[in-house]
Scaffold this motif. Structure first.
Motif, mmCIF file in Angstrom:
data_model
loop_
_atom_site.group_PDB
_atom_site.id
_atom_site.type_symbol
_atom_site.label_atom_id
_atom_site.label_comp_id
_atom_site.label_asym_id
_atom_site.label_seq_id
_atom_site.Cartn_x
_atom_site.Cartn_y
_atom_site.Cartn_z
ATOM 1 N N UNK A 258 -19.727 -11.066 -40.053
ATOM 2 C CA UNK A 258 -19.706 -10.878 -38.602
ATOM 3 C C UNK A 258 -18.588 -11.706 -37.981
ATOM 4 N N UNK A 259 -18.401 -12.911 -38.508
ATOM 5 C CA UNK A 259 -17.367 -13.799 -37.975
ATOM 6 C C UNK A 259 -15.964 -13.270 -38.204
ATOM 7 N N UNK A 260 -15.770 -12.569 -39.305
ATOM 8 C CA UNK A 260 -14.433 -12.093 -39.654
ATOM 9 C C UNK A 260 -14.146 -10.687 -39.153
ATOM 10 N N UNK A 261 -15.173 -9.955 -38.805
ATOM 11 C CA UNK A 261 -14.976 -8.569 -38.362
ATOM 12 C C UNK A 261 -14.116 -8.541 -37.096
ATOM 13 N N UNK A 262 -13.006 -7.794 -37.140
ATOM 14 C CA UNK A 262 -12.120 -7.783 -35.970
ATOM 15 C C UNK A 262 -12.698 -7.022 -34.783
ATOM 16 N N UNK A 263 -13.735 -6.217 -34.996
ATOM 17 C CA UNK A 263 -14.187 -5.314 -33.926
ATOM 18 C C UNK A 263 -15.669 -5.467 -33.554
ATOM 19 N N UNK A 264 -16.284 -6.563 -33.951
ATOM 20 C CA UNK A 264 -17.711 -6.795 -33.660
ATOM 21 C C UNK A 264 -18.597 -5.667 -34.194
ATOM 22 N N UNK B 84 -20.263 -5.815 -36.909
ATOM 23 C CA UNK B 84 -21.412 -6.374 -37.630
ATOM 24 C C UNK B 84 -22.018 -7.477 -36.773
ATOM 25 N N UNK B 85 -23.328 -7.485 -36.696
ATOM 26 C CA UNK B 85 -24.034 -8.576 -36.025
ATOM 27 C C UNK B 85 -25.045 -9.145 -37.008
ATOM 28 N N UNK C 48 -12.492 -5.872 -44.565
ATOM 29 C CA UNK C 48 -12.344 -7.330 -44.636
ATOM 30 C C UNK C 48 -13.678 -7.947 -45.052
ATOM 31 N N UNK D 267 -19.794 -19.616 -36.967
ATOM 32 C CA UNK D 267 -18.691 -18.783 -37.440
ATOM 33 C C UNK D 267 -18.852 -17.332 -36.983
ATOM 34 N N UNK E 31 -10.689 -14.015 -32.763
ATOM 35 C CA UNK E 31 -10.310 -13.350 -34.011
ATOM 36 C C UNK E 31 -9.289 -14.171 -34.796
#
Lengths: 66, 393
Positions: free
Chosen positions: A21-27, A29-30, A47, B154, B167
């Motif tokens: 979720x932290x790395x997802x560029x487009x939100x 995943x929550x 990613x 995070x 980001x």
């Protein structure tokens, strides 16, 4: 062209650490008490699949699905 | 319900802000999505001894597992560099007790604390952010607040909902995996770090002792690596003949190692800690950084509330970048150089340093370390190595 995928999580492996979720560029995943995926926001970059510390995520091609 | 301040996340930064603001007399609510504050941890649990005094945290034996006197570094071929101090240099804490105590200090100072409460969105009124929506045991709750703090880790959503760009590309994260386990044969007064492109690409394997025969044994690797962190840790344990059969915990997480958030404030929303990517990009530790950011943020929040002028919050961004941001950008530069090192470089550098003036190195005199390396014939004969090291000066 990027192959369109959906992300599938293996509940037996996932620790709900939230890294994806932290790395997802487009939100897309929550991660709260449960893992949630929003297909409409996903850009199929995968990613999250590579980043998962335990390999709990899989990208499944959408082609052929209705 | 209405508060002056709503803090989302009860890790490190959240409780420190909640405590500081409550102490200053403001109404504070801190929520956390977990039912048990501090658990599960995503942390090696090592921290410098200086933070207790600096951030006014009691040195409470209930969360201190073991005092540490230095570090031992291992190169890919087995060269060792030991840095041992006479005094305690750090401690291995117990996050599930530590975080809970930090929340306790906040609550004792007057803050309200609710676990099992997940932020679900922002409340917007007349074009401004008026609070947060949350869910407690399935019940929706509306929390109005003058200031909202995104200390939600995070996976932070709160900052992004507010329009703060958090980001960072995947290369600016580490993927980490850790066992808390029984392990023998490593000096329990030191932390142990193994480097190597086959051992832990871009990162390291760590043994952080919590007892004479118990430690956090973990690994961090670049998150864009095709293999998983678990794969590399299990491989390392196997190759070193370390049985992983007495496991007490398994911990997993992603660690920001760069990509510090540029704008830390949007209107009345602040972002701190892992959510703001405020982590040391060299070693991946973020507790001290979260404490520092929380301290700076607290000061400006108090000032903004006192003067009823939310535009003062912007000073948190400015002050953080002037102080810790600048320092961490330098550390990031070092990280970017070190990730270009080959196994031969790592062997050579650790070999040279183990024969150099250990006291100067242990004193953290960074310039001396680079100078010692630059003097060595095997470095002098390699333009590539000279170039890499000069980038560090």
């Amino acid at each position: 062209m990027v192959e369109k995928v959906k992300i599938v999580m293996d509940e037996d492996r996932c620790y709900l650490c939230g890294g994806c979720a932290g790395m997802c560029p487009t939100l897309a995943i929550n991660v709260g008490p449960k893992w949630e995926f929003f297909l409409d926001r996903c850009i199929s970059c995968k990613i999250c699949v590579t980043a998962c510390p335990v390999g709990a995520l899989k990208a499944v091609p959408l082609e052929g699905e209705s | 319900m209405r508060y002056d301040v709503a803090v989302v996340g009860a890790g490190i930064a959240g409780p420190i802000i909640a405590r500081n603001l409550a102490r200053a007399g403001y109404d504070v609510l801190m929520i956390d999505k977990k039912a048990e504050i501090g658990s599960p941890k995503r942390c090696g649990e090592g921290i410098n001894i200086g933070i207790f005094e600096k951030y006014d945290i009691p040195y409470d034996r209930r969360f201190i597992n073991r005092e540490i006197y230095g570090a031992k570094l291992y190169s890919p071929s087995g060269y060792e560099l030991e840095l041992r101090y006479k005094e305690v240099s750090g401690v291995i804490i117990e996050r599930k007790v530590f975080d809970k105590m930090l929340a306790f200090y906040a609550a004792r100072a007057g803050a309200d604390v609710w676990p099992r409460t997940e932020a679900t969105g922002l409340i917007r009124k007349g074009g401004r952010i008026a609070g947060i929506r949350a869910k407690h045991e399935g019940e929706p709750v509306e929390i109005e607040a003058d200031i909202i703090v995104a200390a939600d880790g995070v996976e932070s959503m709160v900052a992004r909902w507010a329009g703060i760009n958090t980001y960072a590309p995947p290369h600016e994260f580490d993927s980490a995996y850790e066992y808390e386990m029984l392990i023998e044969g490593y000096d329990p007064d030191l932390i142990h770090l193994w480097f190597g492109n086959e051992v832990a690409p871009r990162g390291y394997v760590w043994v952080f002792p919590k007892d004479e025969d118990r430690a956090n044994v973990g690994i961090g690797i670049n998150s864009d690596n095709p293999q998983t962190a678990k794969y590399y840790l299990d491989k390392w344990l196997r190759e070193n003949g370390i049985p992983a059969r007495k496991l007490l915990e398994i911990n997993v997480g992603a660690v920001p190692v760069g990509g510090f958030v540029k704008e830390l404030v949007k209107d009345n929303v602040l972002v701190v800690g892992d959510a703001a990517r405020q982590v040391n990009p060299m070693h991946g530790g973020g507790m001290a950084e979260a404490m520092e950011a929380a301290t700076i943020a607290s000061r400006w929040m108090i000032k903004a509330l006192e003067e009823e002028d939310m535009s003062l919050l912007k000073n948190y961004t400015r002050e953080w970048w002037e102080k810790d941001g600048k320092r961490l950008e330098k550390v990031l530069k070092v990280r970017r150089v070190t990730e270009k090192l080959t196994d031969e470089d790592l062997d050579l550098f650790i070999q040279i340093l183990s024969g150099a003036d250990a006291e100067k190195i242990a004193g953290g005199n960074y310039g001396e370390v680079i100078k010692a390396l630059l003097k060595h014939p095997k470095v002098l004969l390699s333009p590539r190595r000279i170039k890499l090291l000069k980038e560090l000066l």
